[in-house]
Design a protein around this motif. Structure first.
Motif, short mmCIF file in Angstrom:
data_model
loop_
_atom_site.label_atom_id
_atom_site.label_comp_id
_atom_site.label_asym_id
_atom_site.label_seq_id
_atom_site.Cartn_x
_atom_site.Cartn_y
_atom_site.Cartn_z
N ASP A 140 1.51 -1.69 2.35
CA ASP A 140 1.13 -0.79 1.27
C ASP A 140 2.39 -0.40 0.51
OD1 ASP A 140 -1.65 -0.73 1.87
OD2 ASP A 140 -1.28 0.68 3.50
N ILE A 175 1.90 7.53 -0.20
CA ILE A 175 1.60 6.14 0.11
C ILE A 175 0.43 5.70 -0.74
CG2 ILE A 175 0.76 4.54 1.88
CD1 ILE A 175 2.26 6.20 3.94
N GLY A 231 5.08 2.63 -0.76
CA GLY A 231 5.60 3.98 -0.66
C GLY A 231 6.18 4.38 -2.00
N VAL A 287 5.59 -0.38 2.58
CA VAL A 287 5.18 0.21 3.85
C VAL A 287 4.63 -0.91 4.74
CG1 VAL A 287 3.67 1.88 4.99
CG2 VAL A 287 4.63 2.40 2.74
#
Length: 241
Positions: free
Chosen positions: A159, A171, A161, A202
């Motif tokens: 993902d 996030i 950040g 992430v």
């Protein structure tokens, strides 16, 4: 689909990366796994080193380790290969144990740790005399502080950040609608910035798959311990080199 349009398909085929950290020269004495206990005898054909494998939060490559992801992966470094310069054809040893440490480098719990640390061995006995001399030379250079270690891990998704211009952190889930952010990640050739906001990656579903001996440091929290200090004891920071 957006990432295909952004010509990132090839780069996204292998979701793995390496991370550079420092090492110490003395064995971790408080590990309790069977393999580690056996190696506490300091067998003459093995050289022992300890290192911080990864630290929570953003690293210098804008990759982000979350607490829950590292906890889930905390046992995965054990028995994984230790190579030189991330060359899989040049294996020099393996990792034998892992532990979670707090900010003072003491053994910690899942909810309080800051770092994951490993104990590793380098193979000293080689039939090839040239290889043996090379390994012994490398060990001497480690003792002189000329080498660092670099983490290797696999992950199957990620993902984003975000740190906004005013310091807020969040996030953002990677979806077809948000995947335009991928091209801004430094890992895929971007600047790490989008509309004035810092963008990081992430990592999800991490597996620590190896460690490389390298000459390029990367983790600001990695240290080399004074050989007279126990790895998991209280650390006098003045004695750290």
């Amino acid at each position: 689909e957006q990432e295909k349009i952004d010509n990132l398909s090839d780069k996204l085929q292998c979701l793995s990366f390496a991370y550079t950290l420092n090492i110490s020269e003395s064995p971790i004495v408080s590990f309790s796994t069977p393999s580690a206990m056996a190696n506490l005898l300091e067998q003459p054909d093995l050289y022992y080193i300890d290192s911080i494998l990864a630290t929570l939060g953003w690293n210098l490559n804008d990759d982000i380790f979350l607490r829950e992801e590292v906890v889930a992966a905390k046992s995965t470094p054990v028995d994984k290969p230790f190579n030189k310069m991330h060359n899989q054809d040049e294996i020099i040893g393996h990792m034998i144990s892992s532990r979670l440490l707090d900010s003072e480098y003491k053994e910690s719990t899942d909810d309080l740790f800051e770092h994951i640390a490993v104990s590793s061995v380098i193979y000293k006995a080689w039939r090839d005399e040239t290889k043996k001399e090379e390994i012994l030379k490398t060990i001497a250079e480690i003792q002189e502080g000329k080498w660092k270690v670099s983490m290797e891990c696999l992950f199957d998704k990620f993902d984003y950040g975000i740190i906004t211009a005013d310091g807020k952190q969040m996030i953002v889930k990677r979806t077809p609608e948000t995947s335009y952010l991928t091209k801004h990640l430094r890992a895929y050739g971007g600047t790490g910035v989008y509309q004035g906001n810092k963008v990081g990656r992430v990592l999800r579903n991490i597996t620590f798959c190896g460690k490389g001996l390298v000459d390029n440091p990367g983790n600001p929290y990695s240290i080399i311990f004074n050989k007279n200090k126990k790895f998991f004891g209280a650390v006098d920071r003045k004695s750290v080199v």
